[in-house]
Design a protein around this motif. Structure first.
Motif, PDB file in Angstrom:
ATOM      1  N   ALA A 168      -6.295   2.609   2.772  1.00  0.00           N
ATOM      2  CA  ALA A 168      -5.040   1.988   3.192  1.00  0.00           C
ATOM      3  C   ALA A 168      -4.453   2.659   4.430  1.00  0.00           C
ATOM      4  O   ALA A 168      -4.179   1.998   5.436  1.00  0.00           O
ATOM      5  CB  ALA A 168      -4.038   2.011   2.047  1.00  0.00           C
ATOM      6  N   ASN A 227       1.111   4.087  -2.989  1.00  0.00           N
ATOM      7  CA  ASN A 227       0.888   5.513  -2.763  1.00  0.00           C
ATOM      8  C   ASN A 227       2.046   6.340  -3.317  1.00  0.00           C
ATOM      9  O   ASN A 227       1.836   7.407  -3.902  1.00  0.00           O
ATOM     10  CB  ASN A 227       0.722   5.797  -1.270  1.00  0.00           C
ATOM     11  N   GLY A 252      -4.236   3.447  -6.158  1.00  0.00           N
ATOM     12  CA  GLY A 252      -5.164   3.589  -5.043  1.00  0.00           C
ATOM     13  C   GLY A 252      -6.438   4.253  -5.511  1.00  0.00           C
ATOM     14  O   GLY A 252      -6.472   4.874  -6.573  1.00  0.00           O
ATOM     15  N   LYS A 258      -7.856  10.618  -5.122  1.00  0.00           N
ATOM     16  CA  LYS A 258      -7.774   9.995  -6.441  1.00  0.00           C
ATOM     17  C   LYS A 258      -9.123   9.737  -7.106  1.00  0.00           C
ATOM     18  O   LYS A 258      -9.180   9.311  -8.248  1.00  0.00           O
ATOM     19  CB  LYS A 258      -6.991   8.689  -6.319  1.00  0.00           C
ATOM     20  N   GLU A 297       0.827  -1.212   0.000  1.00  0.00           N
ATOM     21  CA  GLU A 297       0.000   0.000   0.000  1.00  0.00           C
ATOM     22  C   GLU A 297       0.862   1.264   0.000  1.00  0.00           C
ATOM     23  O   GLU A 297       0.551   2.232  -0.694  1.00  0.00           O
ATOM     24  CB  GLU A 297      -0.949  -0.002   1.204  1.00  0.00           C
TER      25      GLU A 297
HETATM   26 MG    MG Z   1      -3.285   4.039  -1.398  1.00  0.00          MG
END
Ligand code: MG
Ligand code: ADP
Length: 601
Positions: free
Chosen positions: A103, A38, A98, A84, A34
């Motif tokens: 997360a 990112n 993502g 996002k 994760e």
């Molecule tokens: Mg993420």
């Protein structure tokens, strides 16, 4: 099951968060995944991952990406907080790794997290510390643009999870696999991985997947991997696939990415495995790194909390493109099976496909065969009705740039003679070739039949008298269900009631076969393959036909027959393995011979 005095209650938020976290964060490697995603989404060109005790004690991911604005740092750790995704329409067109905004919140719920970040457009950074999901400290601080996330004491507050963490070495292995995958999928990003303070992996970030491959697998293995490339209707496929005999005991080394996202997709792996069909022995699996790019609207990535699964709008198109691209790469670069000379190289049994009968098989089988043109190569194919040009699919044009000692095609070979009524000895510019006559003939027949199948149906011939075949009831039902499939393969079968069938036509090459025996074998193949795709079943039946009709070991061949067989083998697309994936030949290079005879050094 329920305790006696239980009543229904809404769970406290903290417990809900911990339960939710369980879906995203399974082990240290999931945290690494994760955080790395990112960093990639933030446009980083350098990502550094540090772990202590396999990530159980500490995971730190540092990137030089865009950073997070001071005003938004705390928000980033809230559930469903993401930069996002804005509208539901965006969900259909996801271009970032993502999008769930889950997360950081999940990780923070099950560990201590420290975030040090500075947004590119801001002059100072932010230091934020969370304990069990609650903000424990926030301050301004300096740093270069980018983000450092530190995750400590994972699962310290979730004893059930903590118990399931494996040995440091195991967790470390998962992290290594994760990082090497991303390094392969993102060759433009420079990755560094440190365990307990020591650098264990680094990629250059120079954009070359081949270079990353060397960094991941070492130069020797990387040299045995063929570049894969293919495109079909907006689906782009690229990557690398190991050339047999380089293979693996299970599927774990088939690495797949869809739109830059690592996925576990059984059907997609199967497409890769299929591409190796007949090139690997049973029970062995490919090593491959395959990236697939499809328009975002063609794939649903929102089917799994850890985003490890995807769903395609047109799965068959994707699988077909993957399979063809991998296959093409393999065929273009297949090398002969090398042999190490230690024992006397010509000892029998070493590569025998099947035990050679002490006496040649019953003359009744061979007498008609010998009078048939089946063995005289090209003539036999003309009889089947396939012009030479279409015998080879026209695909193998591109030869990837990798260093290759020899190409797929066989050199022109000169037949020297027959050994043990089983092997053809032939000489080529590169030394001696020992060709297994049965395996080689199987390969030849197989490619001819497959070429015919690709053009439509397999050439068939009517039997003078239809064969009457009676089967046990189960088998009869199975055969009846597959009459249409078999008809594409050249069989005309008419159910006659009472578990009896009339076989009127068979594939032309089978005309001399014992049809009852053949049908029983074919039905047995259908039986064990009930869950297979039609294509696989067809291949299985055709393999059976080839196996039955190929000349057997123990059969004396005339010089002309051997020559014809070798010529036909030379014309094969994959001359070096039989349809079952076993070698058709052993090659003894001149250098090997010289070494074995002590002529060098
Ligand atoms: Mg993420
Ligand atoms: P998602 O990635 O699904 O949006 P996350 O919980 O992983 O959800 O992250 C939440 C938000 O925090 C992201 O949308 C992004 O704006 C920000 N963020 C997280 N990590 C970074 C990073 N390394 N660099 C820049 N922004 C980040």
């Amino acid at each position: 099951m329920q305790a006696k005095n239980s009543s229904i209650r809404v769970l406290p938020e903290e417990i809900v968060a911990r339960i939710a976290a369980g879906e995203v964060v399974e082990r240290p490697a999931s945290v690494v995944k994760e955080l790395v995603e990112n960093a990639i989404d933030a446009g980083a060109s350098e990502i550094r991952v540090e772990c202590v005790e396999g990530g159980k004690r500490l995971i730190r991911v540092t990137d030089n990406g865009s950073g997070i604005r001071s005003a938004e740092v705390a928000l980033a750790f809230a559930h469903h907080a993401t930069s996002k995704l804005r509208t539901t329409d965006d969900l259909a067109e996801i271009r970032t790794l993502g999008f769930r905004g889950e997360a950081l919140a999940s990780i923070a719920a099950v560990a201590q997290v420290t975030c040090l970040t500075r947004h590119v457009e801001e002059t100072s950074g932010t230091l934020l510390r969370l304990e069990h999901g609650r903000i424990a400290h926030e301050s301004r601080t300096g740093r270069a643009p980018g983000t450092t996330m530190t995750v400590e004491h994972l699962f310290a507050n979730v004893p059930a999870r903590l118990k399931f963490l494996k040995a440091t070495q195991t967790e470390r292995g998962h992290i290594d696999a994760m990082i090497t995958r991303y390094a392969l999928a993102y060759p433009h990003i420079r990755f560094a991985l440190l365990h307990d303070g020591r650098l264990t992996f680094q990629s250059s970030g120079n954009g070359s997947v081949r270079d990353v491959l060397v960094e991941v697998y070492g130069a020797e293995m990387a040299a045995q991997m063929a570049a894969v490339e293919g495109e079909h209707e907006g689906i782009r496929v690229w990557g690398f696939a190991a050339l047999p005999p380089l293979d693996h005991a299970n599927r774990s080394r088939i690495t797949l990415f869809v739109n830059g996202r690592p996925v576990q997709d059984t059907k997609l792996s199967h497409a890769v495995i299929q591409a190796y069909h007949t090139l690997l022995p049973p029970g062995r699996y490919p090593i491959a790194v395959i990236m697939v790019q499809v328009p975002p609207s063609e794939v649903d990535v929102n089917v799994h909390p850890a985003k490890a699964e995807v769903r395609f709008r047109d799965p068959d198109a994707v699988f077909g493109t993957v399979q063809r691209a991998v296959r093409k790469a393999l065929i273009a670069q297949m090398q002969p099976v090398p042999i190490a000379i230690q024992a006397p190289p010509l000892s029998r049994g070493e590569s025998a496909q099947e035990p050679t009968p002490a006496t040649p098989v019953a003359p009744s089988r061979f007498a008609p065969l010998a009078s048939q043109p089946t063995l005289t190569g090209s003539a036999a194919w003309e009889r089947i009705g396939i012009p030479k040009q279409v015998q080879r699919p026209p695909e193998q044009t591109s030869a990837p740039a990798a260093a290759q000692p020899e190409t797929a095609a066989l050199p022109a070979l000169r037949v020297l003679g027959q050994l043990a009524q089983t092997y053809i000895l032939a000489e080529g510019p590169e030394g001696l070739y020992l060709i297994d006559q049965h395996a080689a003939h199987e390969r030849i027949l197989w490619e001819r039949l497959m070429a015919q199948r690709e053009l439509g149906a397999v050439a068939s011939q009517a039997l003078l008298d239809p064969a009457v075949v009676t089967l046990p009831p189960d088998a009869a039902r199975l055969l009846e269900a597959h009459v249409p499939l078999l008809s594409d393969l050249g069989f005309e079968i008419e159910p006659f009631g009472n578990n009896t069938f009339l076989v009127r036509r068979v594939p032309a090459i089978m005309i001399q076969d014992d049809i009852s025996a053949a049908m029983r074998e074919i039905v047995a193949d259908l039986e064990s393959g009930e869950s297979l795709l039609r294509r696989d079943l067809e291949a299985r039946v055709l393999r059976r036909v080839c196996k039955r009709m190929a000349i057997k070991a123990g059969r004396v061949l005339s010089y002309a027959e051997m020559q014809a067989l070798v010529r036909d083998l030379e014309a094969c697309e994959s001359p070096r393995t039989c349809p079952h994936g076993r070698p058709t030949m052993i090659h003894l290079g001149l250098a090997q011979l010289e070494k074995a005879f002590g002529r060098l050094g």
